[in-house]
Design a protein around this motif. Structure first.
Motif, short mmCIF file in Angstrom:
data_model
loop_
_atom_site.label_atom_id
_atom_site.label_comp_id
_atom_site.label_asym_id
_atom_site.label_seq_id
_atom_site.Cartn_x
_atom_site.Cartn_y
_atom_site.Cartn_z
N GLU A 104 0.85 -1.18 0.00
CA GLU A 104 0.00 0.00 0.00
C GLU A 104 0.89 1.23 0.00
O GLU A 104 1.95 1.24 0.63
CB GLU A 104 -0.90 0.01 1.24
N ALA A 110 1.09 5.86 -0.38
CA ALA A 110 0.36 7.10 -0.13
C ALA A 110 0.95 8.23 -0.96
O ALA A 110 2.15 8.27 -1.22
CB ALA A 110 0.43 7.46 1.35
N ARG A 170 -3.47 5.63 -0.54
CA ARG A 170 -4.08 6.52 0.45
C ARG A 170 -3.68 7.95 0.08
O ARG A 170 -2.56 8.18 -0.37
CB ARG A 170 -3.52 6.15 1.81
N CYS A 202 -7.97 7.36 -4.64
CA CYS A 202 -7.48 7.11 -3.28
C CYS A 202 -8.63 6.49 -2.48
O CYS A 202 -9.72 7.06 -2.44
CB CYS A 202 -7.03 8.41 -2.61
N GLU A 260 -8.84 6.22 0.66
CA GLU A 260 -9.03 6.94 1.92
C GLU A 260 -8.27 8.25 1.84
O GLU A 260 -7.21 8.32 1.23
CB GLU A 260 -8.46 6.09 3.06
N SER A 296 -6.62 11.25 4.20
CA SER A 296 -6.22 11.62 5.55
C SER A 296 -6.07 13.14 5.62
O SER A 296 -5.31 13.73 4.86
CB SER A 296 -4.89 10.94 5.89
N LYS A 329 -14.46 7.07 4.67
CA LYS A 329 -13.28 7.12 3.78
C LYS A 329 -12.33 8.23 4.22
O LYS A 329 -11.41 8.60 3.50
CB LYS A 329 -13.71 7.38 2.32
#
Length: 299
Positions: A97, A99, A139, A171, A173, A175, A203
């Motif tokens: 994974e 980001a 992410r 994406c 999720e 943040s 999400k």
């Protein structure tokens, strides 16, 4: 809205927490930190950053970290990959994974990643495409959601716009980062309200720094709205190189202590986590910024 019954804690200490340390930290120490965090029950660990060592020298051993860690069943080990080049190397290292990170402030975007917000989003498109074809989830991070060191106040609508772009790009999720830790609870709620018009609350994640001592209050405010993913850093490690005085992430120990007191499940062993915080801060010669960690150590 009722509080979530459980939350997923995203531990960013090994990456966000260590990346600004001025003295090089040996790879075996980073690997032991990651392993201890996994042993404490943390199921999501941001382990490395595939960025140019020229910009972030502390993360230069990303290959060694990503290929050297002992993978625990049920634990996700993620890495930051701001561009295609970084992603390709991360894929070679077996990353599962990744980001990407944008900002809600034009000035911060220029200073942090040397391009405008629109340009940064254009750069991420091929990263997301390639990650998708490799079966790797992405992410998204948005910086400066509750204030910018250069622009001051940031309009919630701007945060919503950037978040929506990342979400629509693929994406899974997003943040929301209070990079300089200037936010307060009602501001956090208003910002979240704006973003949640475009993105389902499940999400979204909260990434709140504690510069002004507001992080736990802000987290409480967004948990109340249904956010169930929290980014934090063991022992409160980390700061932001582009935000002077930003003392770093909220401490994972303090978050878990609060969650335990609220009856919210995290699956994390607080004593083991606090021991890890004490160990890493002593090892790298840094003060432990976790109030809970310090209190438990004094017992």
């Amino acid at each position: 809205m009722p509080f979530p019954k459980s939350i997923r804690l995203v531990e960013v200490g090994p990456r966000d927490g260590l990346q600004n340390e001025p003295e090089p930290i040996d790879t075996p120490i980073k690997l032991e930190l990651i392993d201890r965090l996994g042993a404490a029950g943390i199921r999501y660990i941001e382990a490395a950053s595939f960025v140019s060592p020229k910009w972030v020298p502390q993360m230069a051993d990303y290959r060694e970290v990503m290929t050297g860690l002992t993978r625990r069943k049920g634990v996700t080990y993620s890495a930051l990959t701001p561009n295609l080049e970084g992603l390709e190397v991360a894929l070679e290292c077996g990353v599962e994974e990744v980001a990407v990170f944008g900002a809600a402030s034009e000035t911060f975007s220029q200073k942090n990643i040397n391009c405008s917000i629109a340009e940064s989003l254009d750069r991420f498109a091929p990263v997301l495409e390639r990650a998708k074809s490799a079966g790797v989830r992405v992410r998204g991070y948005v910086s400066c959601v509750l204030g910018c060191p250069y622009e001051g106040e940031i309009a919630p609508a701007k945060v919503a716009e950037v978040s929506k772009a990342l979400y629509e790009m693929g994406c899974y999720e997003v943040s929301l980062g209070d990079t300089i830790g200037t936010g307060t609870p009602l501001k956090a709620k208003h910002m979240l309200e704006a973003v949640a018009k475009d993105i389902p609350i499940d999400k979204l994640a909260a990434h709140f720094h504690d510069t002004y001592g507001q992080a736990l209050a802000n987290l409480y405010a967004v948990l109340e709205e249904g956010v169930a993913v929290v980014d934090s850093s063991v022992a409160g490690l980390g700061g932001c190189p582009y935000a002077k005085g930003a003392s770093g992430n909220v401490a994972s120990e303090d978050v878990v202590y609060m969650l335990n007191g609220m009856g919210i499940e995290s699956g994390i062993d607080l004593d083991k986590l606090a021991e890890t915080g004490n160990w890493i801060t002593q090892t790298i010669g840094r003060p432990n910024r976790s109030k809970v960690g310090v209190a438990l150590a004094a017992k």
